[in-house]
Design a protein around this motif. Structure first.
Motif, PDB file in Angstrom:
ATOM      1  N   LYS A 130     -11.711   8.663  25.283  1.00 42.05           N
ATOM      2  CA  LYS A 130     -11.889   9.500  25.327  1.00 42.05           C
ATOM      3  C   LYS A 130     -11.321  10.553  26.802  1.00 42.05           C
ATOM      4  CE  LYS A 130     -13.780  11.359  21.682  1.00 42.05           C
ATOM      5  NZ  LYS A 130     -12.847  12.199  21.000  1.00 42.05           N
ATOM      6  N   TYR A 131     -11.203   9.649  27.946  1.00 38.13           N
ATOM      7  CA  TYR A 131     -11.492   9.934  29.158  1.00 38.13           C
ATOM      8  C   TYR A 131      -9.443   9.682  29.345  1.00 38.13           C
ATOM      9  CZ  TYR A 131     -10.059   8.044  33.667  1.00 38.13           C
ATOM     10  OH  TYR A 131      -9.420   8.546  34.819  1.00 38.13           O
ATOM     11  N   VAL A 132      -8.768   9.179  28.432  1.00 35.78           N
ATOM     12  CA  VAL A 132      -7.552   9.691  29.259  1.00 35.78           C
ATOM     13  C   VAL A 132      -6.940  10.686  28.243  1.00 35.78           C
ATOM     14  CG1 VAL A 132      -5.173   8.204  27.787  1.00 35.78           C
ATOM     15  CG2 VAL A 132      -7.221   6.530  28.429  1.00 35.78           C
ATOM     16  N   GLN A 133      -7.117  10.987  26.751  1.00 34.92           N
ATOM     17  CA  GLN A 133      -7.268  12.330  25.900  1.00 34.92           C
ATOM     18  C   GLN A 133      -7.547  13.227  26.719  1.00 34.92           C
ATOM     19  OE1 GLN A 133      -9.441  11.496  22.540  1.00 34.92           O
ATOM     20  NE2 GLN A 133      -7.461  11.705  21.637  1.00 34.92           N
ATOM     21  N   LEU A 137      -1.212  12.672  33.873  1.00 34.84           N
ATOM     22  CA  LEU A 137      -1.310  11.514  34.253  1.00 34.84           C
ATOM     23  C   LEU A 137      -1.626  11.910  35.567  1.00 34.84           C
ATOM     24  CD1 LEU A 137       2.924  10.913  32.375  1.00 34.84           C
ATOM     25  CD2 LEU A 137       0.216   9.875  31.449  1.00 34.84           C
ATOM     26  N   ASN A 138      -1.331  12.522  36.333  1.00 31.91           N
ATOM     27  CA  ASN A 138      -1.443  12.544  37.638  1.00 31.91           C
ATOM     28  C   ASN A 138      -3.015  11.997  37.977  1.00 31.91           C
ATOM     29  OD1 ASN A 138       0.935  13.777  38.587  1.00 31.91           O
ATOM     30  ND2 ASN A 138       0.288  15.446  38.343  1.00 31.91           N
ATOM     31  N   GLU A 139      -4.196  12.886  36.928  1.00 31.36           N
ATOM     32  CA  GLU A 139      -5.318  12.719  36.740  1.00 31.36           C
ATOM     33  C   GLU A 139      -5.960  11.281  36.855  1.00 31.36           C
ATOM     34  OE1 GLU A 139      -7.929  16.773  35.501  1.00 31.36           O
ATOM     35  OE2 GLU A 139      -6.942  15.028  33.951  1.00 31.36           O
ATOM     36  N   LEU A 140      -4.998   9.965  35.633  1.00 32.61           N
ATOM     37  CA  LEU A 140      -5.143   9.060  35.939  1.00 32.61           C
ATOM     38  C   LEU A 140      -4.711   8.240  36.553  1.00 32.61           C
ATOM     39  CD1 LEU A 140      -3.430   9.053  31.943  1.00 32.61           C
ATOM     40  CD2 LEU A 140      -6.538   8.663  32.353  1.00 32.61           C
ATOM     41  N   ARG A 141      -3.670   8.345  37.746  1.00 34.86           N
ATOM     42  CA  ARG A 141      -3.690   7.678  38.794  1.00 34.86           C
ATOM     43  C   ARG A 141      -4.649   7.531  39.907  1.00 34.86           C
ATOM     44  NH1 ARG A 141       1.271  11.108  41.781  1.00 34.86           N
ATOM     45  NH2 ARG A 141       3.083  10.780  39.640  1.00 34.86           N
ATOM     46  N   TYR A 142      -5.833   8.276  40.261  1.00 34.04           N
ATOM     47  CA  TYR A 142      -7.325   8.153  39.931  1.00 34.04           C
ATOM     48  C   TYR A 142      -7.796   6.394  40.229  1.00 34.04           C
ATOM     49  CZ  TYR A 142     -12.381   7.858  41.406  1.00 34.04           C
ATOM     50  OH  TYR A 142     -13.234   7.457  41.584  1.00 34.04           O
ATOM     51  N   TYR A 183      -0.149   4.290  31.743  1.00 34.68           N
ATOM     52  CA  TYR A 183       0.668   4.981  32.248  1.00 34.68           C
ATOM     53  C   TYR A 183       2.396   5.103  32.484  1.00 34.68           C
ATOM     54  CZ  TYR A 183       1.468   7.127  36.782  1.00 34.68           C
ATOM     55  OH  TYR A 183       2.109   7.583  37.659  1.00 34.68           O
ATOM     56  N   LEU A 184       2.363   4.067  32.178  1.00 34.29           N
ATOM     57  CA  LEU A 184       3.659   3.362  33.362  1.00 34.29           C
ATOM     58  C   LEU A 184       4.473   3.750  30.919  1.00 34.29           C
ATOM     59  CD1 LEU A 184       3.460  -0.028  35.087  1.00 34.29           C
ATOM     60  CD2 LEU A 184       4.207   2.479  35.352  1.00 34.29           C
ATOM     61  N   SER A 185       3.732   3.696  30.241  1.00 29.07           N
ATOM     62  CA  SER A 185       4.835   3.472  29.055  1.00 29.07           C
ATOM     63  C   SER A 185       4.837   5.506  28.777  1.00 29.07           C
ATOM     64  CB  SER A 185       3.747   3.397  27.659  1.00 29.07           C
ATOM     65  OG  SER A 185       2.380   4.387  27.850  1.00 29.07           O
ATOM     66  N   LYS A 186       4.346   6.103  29.838  1.00 30.96           N
ATOM     67  CA  LYS A 186       4.222   8.082  29.507  1.00 30.96           C
ATOM     68  C   LYS A 186       5.273   8.486  30.891  1.00 30.96           C
ATOM     69  CE  LYS A 186       2.762   7.518  25.342  1.00 30.96           C
ATOM     70  NZ  LYS A 186       2.551   7.942  24.888  1.00 30.96           N
ATOM     71  N   LYS A 187       4.775   7.748  32.057  1.00 32.36           N
ATOM     72  CA  LYS A 187       5.657   7.690  32.872  1.00 32.36           C
ATOM     73  C   LYS A 187       7.195   7.796  33.054  1.00 32.36           C
ATOM     74  CE  LYS A 187       5.710   9.246  36.997  1.00 32.36           C
ATOM     75  NZ  LYS A 187       5.053  10.431  38.092  1.00 32.36           N
ATOM     76  N   THR A 188       7.240   8.870  33.598  1.00 29.15           N
ATOM     77  CA  THR A 188       8.310   9.633  33.656  1.00 29.15           C
ATOM     78  C   THR A 188       9.456   9.426  35.340  1.00 29.15           C
ATOM     79  OG1 THR A 188       8.468  10.875  31.827  1.00 29.15           O
ATOM     80  CG2 THR A 188      11.051  11.013  33.469  1.00 29.15           C
ATOM     81  N   PHE A 189       9.765   8.607  35.679  1.00 25.46           N
ATOM     82  CA  PHE A 189      10.174   8.286  37.297  1.00 25.46           C
ATOM     83  C   PHE A 189      11.160   8.924  37.518  1.00 25.46           C
ATOM     84  CE2 PHE A 189       8.166   4.190  35.895  1.00 25.46           C
ATOM     85  CZ  PHE A 189       7.284   4.177  36.725  1.00 25.46           C
ATOM     86  N   ASN A 190      11.297   9.417  38.669  1.00 24.77           N
ATOM     87  CA  ASN A 190      12.945  10.541  39.641  1.00 24.77           C
ATOM     88  C   ASN A 190      14.113   9.430  39.638  1.00 24.77           C
ATOM     89  OD1 ASN A 190      11.890  13.012  38.652  1.00 24.77           O
ATOM     90  ND2 ASN A 190      10.640  13.005  40.281  1.00 24.77           N
ATOM     91  N   MET A 191      14.139   8.211  39.139  1.00 22.77           N
ATOM     92  CA  MET A 191      15.766   7.109  39.205  1.00 22.77           C
ATOM     93  C   MET A 191      16.060   7.581  38.216  1.00 22.77           C
ATOM     94  SD  MET A 191      13.549   3.945  40.959  1.00 22.77           S
ATOM     95  CE  MET A 191      12.969   4.707  41.848  1.00 22.77           C
ATOM     96  N   SER A 192      17.242   6.676  38.236  1.00 23.72           N
ATOM     97  CA  SER A 192      17.978   5.964  37.282  1.00 23.72           C
ATOM     98  C   SER A 192      17.461   4.551  36.558  1.00 23.72           C
ATOM     99  CB  SER A 192      19.485   6.233  37.409  1.00 23.72           C
ATOM    100  OG  SER A 192      19.732   4.534  38.270  1.00 23.72           O
TER     101      SER A 192
END
Length: 352
Positions: A130-133, A137-142, A183-192
């Protein structure tokens, strides 16, 4: 991309191999090589196994609609029933066939600590979900930031013997890896993808070297002894040190982005992984991984009681660890696949 994520299956393959290898190292914990180097220190190379399994669970199970009753019927039963089956099987082999005993078999609450940990995670998952839903993603960084800071904080206070009262158990726990994996499964990074794989490889090597030397010389208190005996997670062997977090995260990212890279030699590795034979093998082992975890204790005990007492040089022990790890990996995989195809046993096999 297909509905089934290739990198998730690959992570499960490497994770179960890593766990089996750790158990092989335990057979010769006091063995040495190169004039006093403890061979067991090198088990830190594969210590990512359990953390990555937790991260995979987070990637697969979080941010989904969960009906609590259905969840417990399906997910919890899928880990509890095979556990009971393999516990009975292991106890029979060790106590009856081998005519010996072991404290993990005599005490069911100590048998396979990972099972009890993951059961607690599953019981907590509908709440954490429920917390994740309801978080971006930015809030999960906390949560992840507190997970990392707590790991560093407790490690420093323990190393310098500083008395402290800050209670961060909620964050320094298996749930940290669970949310980190999502988080890592959903995160898109700004590098190749090429740069991500290369950077992850460097972080993995650096963190692993630090862990190996820390275990060998005990100068940074970063081994699982620190976690089990002195961290807030008292009864668990889960390593939550900052270097373990780095190692597991970098390995997760390497496997995730290896399927997207086009740089040499990573492109060649991707090509091999996507061949028909290898991809089917990876899928099969992935589906067998839980059963393999539960049954691998049997061949490990056989080596411990019949081979470990023999006199071996350090080099021979290193070769035996490799041989034991690979043989146990393939033997347990074959057994679980076979059990998974028997009508009245497949639901007990841990093959999914």
């Amino acid at each position: 991309m297909a509905n089934r994520l290739e990198y998730i299956d690959l992570l499960k393959v490497f994770s179960i191999l890593a766990i089996i290898t750790i158990h092989a190292f335990m057979v010769w914990q006091s063995a040495e090589i190169l004039n006093g180097v403890l061979i067991y220190s090198f088990c830190e190379v594969v210590r990512f196994g359990v953390p990555v399994f937790l991260m995979v669970s987070g990637a697969l199970l979080l941010n989904r609609e969960i009906n609590i009753v259905d969840f417990f019927k399906k997910k919890v039963n899928r880990i509890v029933v095979p556990f009971v089956f393999y516990y009975i099987l292991t106890a029979f082999v060790i106590v009856v066939l081998l005519n010996t005993s072991h404290n993990q078999v005599e005490n069911i609450f100590a048998f396979r600590w990972y099972f009890w940990m993951i059961l607690g995670v599953y019981l907590s998952l509908p709440v954490i979900n429920k917390y994740v839903q309801n978080s971006s993603l930015n809030e999960l960084r906390y949560f992840i930031l507190l997970f990392v800071l707590a790991a560093i904080f407790y490690q420093i206070t323990y190393y310098f013997k500083i008395e402290q009262y800050l209670y961060l158990t909620l964050f320094l726990s298996p749930l940290g890896y669970l949310i980190l994996g999502y988080y890592l499964s959903k995160k898109t990074f700004n590098m190749s993808a090429n740069k991500i794989v290369m950077l992850a490889l460097v972080i993995f090597i650096v963190s692993t070297v630090i862990k190996v030397f820390g275990h060998q010389f005990n100068y940074m208190m970063i081994t699982d002894d620190y976690v089990a005996n002195t961290s807030p997670i008292l009864s668990s062997w889960l390593d939550v040190s900052i270097f373990q977090i780095m190692q597991a995260s970098s390995f997760f990212l390497m496997c995730k982005y290896i399927y997207e890279t086009d740089a040499i030699p990573f492109k060649s590795i991707k090509k091999v992984l996507q061949t028909n034979v290898i991809s089917k093998f990876v899928l099969s082992v992935s589906r067998s991984s839980y059963g393999m975890y539960l049954i691998n204790l049997i061949p490990t005990f056989m080596f411990y009681y019949y081979i470990q007492p023999l006199d071996f040089t350090g080099t021979q022990v290193c070769l035996l660890i490799i041989a034991l790890s690979l043989s146990t990996f393939f033997i347990t995989w074959i057994i679980v696949v076979i059990l998974g195809r028997i009508p009245f046993i497949k639901n007990l096999s841990g093959y999914y």
